[in-house]
Design a protein around this motif. Structure first.
Motif, short mmCIF file in Angstrom:
data_model
loop_
_atom_site.label_atom_id
_atom_site.label_comp_id
_atom_site.label_asym_id
_atom_site.label_seq_id
_atom_site.Cartn_x
_atom_site.Cartn_y
_atom_site.Cartn_z
N LEU A 388 0.82 -1.21 0.00
CA LEU A 388 0.00 0.00 0.00
C LEU A 388 0.86 1.26 0.00
O LEU A 388 0.61 2.20 -0.76
N PRO A 391 5.20 0.41 -3.06
CA PRO A 391 4.89 -0.60 -4.10
C PRO A 391 6.09 -1.43 -4.52
O PRO A 391 5.92 -2.46 -5.16
N GLU A 719 -7.25 -1.79 4.86
CA GLU A 719 -6.97 -1.36 3.49
C GLU A 719 -5.59 -1.88 3.09
O GLU A 719 -4.60 -1.57 3.75
N THR A 720 -5.53 -2.68 2.03
CA THR A 720 -4.27 -3.28 1.59
C THR A 720 -4.15 -3.17 0.07
O THR A 720 -5.13 -2.92 -0.63
N ARG A 721 -2.95 -3.41 -0.40
CA ARG A 721 -2.72 -3.51 -1.85
C ARG A 721 -1.74 -4.64 -2.10
O ARG A 721 -0.65 -4.67 -1.51
N GLU A 725 -1.79 -5.19 -7.88
CA GLU A 725 -3.00 -4.37 -7.88
C GLU A 725 -2.66 -2.90 -8.09
O GLU A 725 -1.68 -2.38 -7.55
N ASN A 727 -5.02 -0.30 -7.52
CA ASN A 727 -5.66 0.48 -6.47
C ASN A 727 -5.77 -0.35 -5.19
O ASN A 727 -5.96 -1.57 -5.24
N PRO A 728 -5.71 0.31 -4.03
CA PRO A 728 -5.89 -0.41 -2.77
C PRO A 728 -7.34 -0.84 -2.59
O PRO A 728 -8.26 -0.24 -3.14
#
Length: 750
Positions: A388, A391, A719-721, A725, A727-728
């Motif tokens: 998140l 990256p 909230e994670t990414r 991905e 977008n989170p």
């Protein structure tokens, strides 16, 4: 003739007088005091019997007794329900006794609801019928308390109680033999309470209370307290070896080093050790290993003075699969037992020294002092958001600290006796000083590469406190008013900004009032009430500049203890709790999050049934409705707070040596976030324990998750990414609960 008869009468009267005088002079007076060997509390209504003379007496409210006899030597038998019988030799040289009785497990039918030790006595029955087998079982013994593990077994458990997600101990005070376990201003979270340094086989009693109604507990006691009490002595030495699935191995030994108990001398010492290892069911082996050592020595220095010293040390290392997003499993990116970051884990260690001194100053007065020192180290690698924030390298963090803790507690108690009532007055004071040299939050790559220091500080926190309480008993009433003062000095040096913060001082006065009414030995009603406070991290205190940093709580319990039948105990309770504020220092991000005022209310209902001495059934149901007060309806849920939970089981112990216990625990669905758009899924899990004892040998089988249900032990809305991905995404991240897990063991006692 008349003169002769008169002289003979005088002679007979003189002879009778002389004979009576000889008998009176031949009488010996035997007396003394009977008290609890651990607490020093005077024991009333203890039966004291002279065997040959066949004379008995019931001790008075102050534990005293007096017997007169002309038959010596004799044997003095001392007994009361819930304690081991004691026998003393009585002769011309031994006429005064200070008798200390040891508690032992009792049956439910023997318990009176008016007992001062009702929770402890009920727990004693539970421990007898459902022995503790793991460190996790220690906290699960408290009705309504749930735990969850989500970091490879070495991290302190997440605790849930009375509508609180206590994180790792934020609003529940945990102690062992009176020594606090909670860590203030901890690298991972305020109140962090790691009980893994406790060897389960050394625990004799579990004392607990819900709510902030107890004068001798203050910091972290918003939702309640739990105190584990270890054995003063052991009857036999033993060794145990256990093995099971996932390369699980555990060895334990407890050895009687000294056992001298007589009317002249009473000394005990034992040593216990434990080593455990497991890989766990995860795709990345946990390599979880833990080593514990514990030594305890105690002695009655004389008839009135008791001394105890104990030391323990503990070290643990592990890997963790962490919390994984539901979408990663649903999309087939990883298995249910997989991980996003395979380098999570940690290590920790704790060394404790505790000294306890107790003096029975008089028949009505006691003094007790407790001194403790703890050396603690902690390092944890976690990854909650994955990619998140970074990256490229990922978001793994390192939380690290090292501290020394110094503390002491003192209590004075005195009994006052009146014609139709009794008053017990207790007052105490103490302090705790935490010296945290370096407490860190770092952004790292795969544990070894430091990318960024997010937070680095040294913290000094001092806690001073004092309290006084009275317990007045008259007829069927017992009234217990109390007041407690907690005084804090917070200091922090931020090493990233080179700013030396000024000390912040704050105090909180907490009045309490508990009222009991006993209809008889079968029915009791009570009202408990009191104020407490929500404990805050020093970093919160500094960020808030000392404002609103000890938000108060106020609550009450209206309940009853009912025994409609001798072998059935029912305990219903209605409760309420208001909390002024819940500041949270998020150790994973080094930020402060205020959550506003909250209100919780609910009901606890407990059943204990023992129709036969060898058969036991228990069930506990707990409902809570936690809500934030200042948020709009529908957006005021307290995330992850438990709503409905239930625990219980059936246990049997046969004369043949076979015993078995089937336990269940149920947690209903609950809100994952403030508007309940995300759900933390509930679960229903069963565990089975069986054992067979033959002389000095015991064979055991433990099965966790007997029916192999799929359940999530820990859950968070985060909230994670993921790496690929754009977008989170916010969804539930979870740690899976253990599947079917079989462990067998063999124990030899000598």
């Amino acid at each position: 003739m008349k003169i002769f008869l008169f002289k003979r009468s005088i002679f007979y009267l003189y002879f009778a007088f002389l004979h009576t005088t000889i008998l009176v002079n031949a009488q010996q007076t035997i007396g003394g005091i009977v008290s609890d060997s651990r607490t020093g509390e005077a024991l009333e209504n203890v039966i004291v019997l002279l065997k040959k003379a066949d004379i008995h007496f019931h001790t008075l409210q102050d534990g005293s007794f007096i017997l007169k006899t002309t038959v010596l030597p004799d044997s003095l038998f001392v007994s009361i329900m819930g304690y081991e019988q004691a026998v003393y030799a009585v002769d011309d040289n031994h006429l005064s006794f200070n008798i200390r009785l040891d508690r032992h497990a009792i049956e439910l039918a023997q318990i009176n609801v008016t007992s001062q030790r009702l929770p402890t006595e009920v727990m004693s029955v539970d421990l007898k019928m459902n022995p503790v087998n793991t460190a996790q079982d220690l906290l699960r013994k408290v009705p309504g308390l749930f735990i969850a593990q989500h970091a490879g077994g070495g991290k302190a458990e997440q605790i849930f109680l009375r509508g609180f997600d206590d994180d790792h101990g934020t609003d529940i005070a945990v102690s062992v033999d009176g020594m606090p376990v909670n860590m203030v201003s901890h690298a991972h979270g305020q109140g962090y309470a790691d009980l893994h340094f406790v060897i389960p086989e050394t625990v004799k009693d579990i004392d607990f209370g819900k709510g902030a109604y107890y004068a001798d507990y203050g910091d972290f006691d918003t939702g309640g307290y739990v105190n584990l009490e270890t054995y003063d002595k052991i009857d036999n030495s033993s060794v145990k070896v256990e093995g099971g699935a996932f390369n699980t191995v555990r060895t334990m030994g407890i050895f009687n080093m000294l056992n001298e108990n007589s009317s002249q001398n009473r000394r005990n010492m034992y040593l216990a050790g434990e080593y455990g290892y497991t890989d766990g069911p995860f795709d990345i082996n946990q390599n979880f290993n833990r080593l514990n050592l514990f030594l305890k020595y105690n002695e009655w220095l004389n008839d009135r003075s008791y001394f105890n010293i104990q030391a323990s040390t503990f070290n643990s290392k592990w890997n963790a699969s962490g919390q994984i997003p539901e979408r990663a499993v649903n999309e087939g990116l990883i298995s249910r037992w997989g991980s996003i970051d395979s380098t999570e884990g940690g290590n920790t260690g704790r060394t404790n020294v505790l000294i306890n001194y107790k003096d029975l100053l008089s028949d009505n007065e006691t003094w007790e002092s407790l001194f403790f020192y703890t050396r603690y180290q902690f390092r944890l690698y976690s990854d909650f958001t994955f990619f998140l924030n970074d990256p490229v390298n990922g978001d793994e963090i390192e939380q690290k600290e090292s501290r020394n803790i110094y503390g002491m507690m003192n209590q004075y108690a005195k009994n006052f006796h009146f014609e139709n009532s009794r008053l017990t007055w207790k007052s105490g004071f103490g302090f705790r000083y935490d010296d945290i040299g370096d407490i860190e939050l770092n952004h790292v790559y795969h544990r070894n590469t430091l990318l960024n220091r997010i937070s680095l500080a040294s913290i000094n926190e001092t806690h001073l406190y004092g309290y006084t309480s009275g317990e007045w008993q008259s007829g069927k009433w017992k009234i217990n008013p109390a007041v407690r003062l907690d005084y804090f000095i917070f200091g922090m040096d931020d090493k990233l900004t080179d700013e030396i913060e000024q000390d912040v001082i704050k105090a909180r006065l907490s009045p309490k009032l508990n009222v009991f009414y006993n209809f008889n030995e079968k029915y009791q009603v009570f009202l408990k009430s009191g104020m407490g406070f929500h404990s805050n991290d020093t970093r919160v205190v500094i960020a808030q500049k000392g404002k609103n940093i000890l938000p108060y709580s106020i609550g009450g319990d209206l309940g009853a203890a009912l025994k409609p039948f001798p072998n059935l105990l029912i305990q219903p309770v209605l409760w309420y709790l208001f909390l002024q504020q819940e500041f949270v220092y998020v150790g994973d991000e080094a930020v402060v999050e205020p959550s506003g005022r909250s209100r919780r209310y609910g009901m606890d209902l407990s059943f204990k049934y023992q129709p036969l001495s060898r058969f036991y059934v228990d069930a506990d149901f707990n409902y809570a409705r936690p809500r934030f007060i200042d948020e709009p309806k529908g957006e005021n849920y307290v995330p992850l707070a438990p709503i409905f939970t239930a625990t219980g089981g059936i246990s049997v112990k046969l004369d043949s040596g076979f015993s078995a216990s089937l336990r269940y625990r149920y947690m209903a669905d609950r809100a994952g976030n403030e508007d309940y758009s995300a759900t933390a899924k509930g679960y229903f899990v069963n565990d089975l324990t069986m054992a067979y004892t033959l002389k000095k040998w015991e064979l055991s089988v433990q099965i966790q998750n007997l029916f192999n249900v799929k359940w999530n032990e820990a859950q968070f809305y985060t909230e994670t990414r993921l790496q690929n991905e754009i977008n989170p995404i916010s969804d539930i991240c979870f740690t899976p609960g253990y599947p079917f897990f079989l462990k067998t063991g063999i124990k030899f006692s000598f």
